[in-house]
Write a protein that holds these residues in place. Structure first.
Motif, PDB file in Angstrom:
ATOM      1  N   ALA A  75       0.834  -1.207   0.000  1.00  0.00           N
ATOM      2  CA  ALA A  75       0.000   0.000   0.000  1.00  0.00           C
ATOM      3  C   ALA A  75       0.861   1.248   0.000  1.00  0.00           C
ATOM      4  CB  ALA A  75      -0.933  -0.012   1.210  1.00  0.00           C
ATOM      5  N   GLN A  76       1.954   1.239   0.786  1.00  0.00           N
ATOM      6  CA  GLN A  76       2.826   2.409   0.819  1.00  0.00           C
ATOM      7  C   GLN A  76       3.521   2.607  -0.526  1.00  0.00           C
ATOM      8  OE1 GLN A  76       3.157   4.814   3.146  1.00  0.00           O
ATOM      9  NE2 GLN A  76       4.486   5.821   1.653  1.00  0.00           N
ATOM     10  N   GLU A  78       2.275   2.261  -3.315  1.00  0.00           N
ATOM     11  CA  GLU A  78       1.358   2.952  -4.212  1.00  0.00           C
ATOM     12  C   GLU A  78       1.504   4.466  -4.107  1.00  0.00           C
ATOM     13  OE1 GLU A  78      -0.711   1.632  -6.499  1.00  0.00           O
ATOM     14  OE2 GLU A  78       0.133  -0.335  -6.019  1.00  0.00           O
ATOM     15  N   ASP A  79       2.052   4.936  -2.985  1.00  0.00           N
ATOM     16  CA  ASP A  79       2.263   6.373  -2.794  1.00  0.00           C
ATOM     17  C   ASP A  79       3.704   6.774  -3.094  1.00  0.00           C
ATOM     18  OD1 ASP A  79      -0.391   6.770  -2.031  1.00  0.00           O
ATOM     19  OD2 ASP A  79       0.058   6.367   0.081  1.00  0.00           O
ATOM     20  N   VAL A  80       4.644   6.272  -2.295  1.00  0.00           N
ATOM     21  CA  VAL A  80       6.051   6.603  -2.504  1.00  0.00           C
ATOM     22  C   VAL A  80       6.894   5.666  -1.650  1.00  0.00           C
ATOM     23  CG1 VAL A  80       6.146   8.353  -0.665  1.00  0.00           C
ATOM     24  CG2 VAL A  80       7.738   8.511  -2.601  1.00  0.00           C
ATOM     25  N   THR A  83      11.125   9.317   0.887  1.00  0.00           N
ATOM     26  CA  THR A  83      11.287  10.765   0.778  1.00  0.00           C
ATOM     27  C   THR A  83      12.252  11.212   1.863  1.00  0.00           C
ATOM     28  OG1 THR A  83       9.402  11.169   2.250  1.00  0.00           O
ATOM     29  CG2 THR A  83       8.956  11.144  -0.137  1.00  0.00           C
ATOM     30  N   ASN A  90       6.735  13.108   6.833  1.00  0.00           N
ATOM     31  CA  ASN A  90       5.924  12.174   6.051  1.00  0.00           C
ATOM     32  C   ASN A  90       4.860  11.553   6.958  1.00  0.00           C
ATOM     33  OD1 ASN A  90       6.539   9.240   6.767  1.00  0.00           O
ATOM     34  ND2 ASN A  90       8.633   9.965   6.355  1.00  0.00           N
ATOM     35  N   ARG A  92       3.566   8.528   7.555  1.00  0.00           N
ATOM     36  CA  ARG A  92       3.785   7.304   8.314  1.00  0.00           C
ATOM     37  C   ARG A  92       4.728   7.549   9.494  1.00  0.00           C
ATOM     38  NH1 ARG A  92       0.743   6.611   4.621  1.00  0.00           N
ATOM     39  NH2 ARG A  92      -0.450   7.659   6.243  1.00  0.00           N
ATOM     40  N   PRO A 307       9.480   5.816   4.616  1.00  0.00           N
ATOM     41  CA  PRO A 307       8.041   5.527   4.682  1.00  0.00           C
ATOM     42  C   PRO A 307       7.689   4.042   4.630  1.00  0.00           C
ATOM     43  CG  PRO A 307       8.448   7.406   3.254  1.00  0.00           C
ATOM     44  CD  PRO A 307       9.789   6.839   3.585  1.00  0.00           C
TER      45      PRO A 307
END
Length: 428
Positions: A75-76, A78-80, A83, A90, A92, A307
């Motif tokens: 799931a993470q 899917e975002d990035v 960073t 961030n 998380r 993240p």
């Protein structure tokens, strides 16, 4: 041997360098190439299955390929994936810091500094403890107290705190100003003025890991907390091994209702999935770093608060809560004690069982109680023999470590102890 196995082994021998390994011997042996895991089991490249008896070097908590931990990482993604935490936040990391601090009484450990592994969590605490004193004008408080036979990691500062010569002997000529004591009684006998130059005391709470899994006496940690409080000395707890349920509580310090000034965690933080560490500290320590650039904490890592690591750590904490992991662990701790007691009764080579929670050290000696010759490397031989019985673990000298994932069932635990018994008999 399969073609892929041979290719991977040859590539390893040609290019890789392993930790804590006699490389000349390694390159003459046929290592296992681990390729897959599920639950408490691992498979090698030849298709053989093994019980993960030391949780992949004390890291794995809920088992391999846990569906909720796997899903959190996907799931993470899917975002990035990553960073920078330098100058940015961030989601998380914010969530994880809040969850970690909530595991302790309100107003105690309020701040979290993320890093990469156990050694860097210790380095962070040590540097914070030193700079805290300098920021407050306490320039003479630059020393540390550590315990003999302790182990706190392999980076320079962490290694200089350690008291196990085979790991830290060379490093003790460099680094920190460290004084070592062997017991709480020895520490309490020291003059009060001696502590006036001490910034902090560091200890592995409840049980020393690399010191062949040797537990501290009951009440030692609470006494150490009182000693520190009476002298204005900070207490650093190295819970890299003991954190996240290993001792039967979420953290070892909770057995004696102790809250440290610095708490260092790593290994099990992400459930054993990704390298990540955290150093928790108090609001009072944090406040000493507020002000101009001269007070800022100039320390960090490129992957701080990654993240993906934060996401899987959050999922691990969810599993602890939703599956009541600590509650269901208690009968398994009792069953481990029963199984190991039986092992000692049946095997004349088992000298002593040292257990705290789901951590056990099985010390091997000759039937007359004397130690095996060091060059016999009996512990290593037993662990190698255990491969053929489906068990993977490692020794510390001639003490065999059994530290399975918390997800282990009682039947799986019985399998592991039976495999160990067969391996000991094979080498006896």
């Amino acid at each position: 041997m399969r073609e892929d196995s041979r290719r991977w082994i040859e590539g390893d021998r040609a290019h890789c360098w392993h930790p804590f390994t006699r490389q000349a011997e390694w390159c003459r042996e046929e290592p296992l190439v681990l390729v897959r895991g599920e639950g408490v089991w691992l498979w090698d490249s030849e298709g053989h299955r093994y019980f993960d008896g030391n949780s992949s070097i004390w890291t794995n908590i809920h088992g391999h390929r846990h569906p909720r931990l796997d899903a959190a990482i996907r799931a993470q993604l899917e975002d990035v994936a990553h960073t920078s935490y330098l100058g940015f936040a961030n989601p998380r990391a914010s969530e994880l810091a809040a969850r970690l601090t909530a595991l302790f009484p309100s107003g105690t450990l309020e701040r979290v500094f993320f890093s990469d592994d156990g050694s860097t969590a210790i380095e962070c605490a040590v540097r914070m403890a030193l700079q805290y004193r300098l920021n407050r004008g306490e320039d003479t408080r630059t020393g540390f107290i550590a315990f003999e036979n302790g182990y706190h990691g392999d980076t320079l500062g962490a290694a200089s705190l350690g008291g196990v010569g085979r790991f830290t002997g060379l490093m003790q000529r460099f680094g920190l100003d460290v004084r070592r004591v062997s017991s709480m009684a020895e520490l309490e006998a020291t003059p009060t003025e001696w502590s006036n130059h001490i910034a902090a005391v560091i200890v592995e709470p409840l049980i020393q890991g690399v010191n062949e899994m040797r537990p501290w006496p009951a009440g030692m940690l609470a006494a150490l907390r009182r000693w520190c409080d009476a002298r204005g000395v900070h207490l650093i707890l190295d819970e890299v091994m003991t954190g996240f349920g290993r001792t039967g509580r979420m953290f070892a310090c909770q057995h004696e209702d102790v809250v440290p000034d610095f708490l260092c965690v790593a290994k099990g933080l992400t459930g054993g999935y990704l390298p990540m560490a955290a150093t928790l500290t108090s609001g009072a320590v944090y406040d000493a770093f507020l002000g101009g650039a001269d007070k800022a904490f100039y320390y960090g890592h490129s992957y701080t608060a990654n993240p993906l690591g934060c996401a899987v750590a959050l999922a691990s904490l969810d599993v602890f809560e939703e599956d009541r992991v600590l509650e269901t662990l208690q009968p398994k701790i009792a069953r481990m004690a029963e199984l190991l007691a039986g092992l000692k009764e049946r095997s004349p080579l088992v000298h002593e069982i040292r257990q705290r929670g789901f951590i056990a050290g099985i010390e091997l000696r000759q039937p007359d109680g004397s130690r095996f010759p060091a060059d016999a490397r009996t512990g290593e031989a037993v662990c190698r023999a255990a491969w053929s019985h489906g068990l993977l673990t490692r020794p510390i000298l001639d003490t065999i470590v059994l530290m399975p994932p918390l997800a282990t069932t009682e039947d799986e635990l019985a399998f592991a102890v039976d495999a160990l018994e067969k391996a000991i008999a094979q080498c006896g």
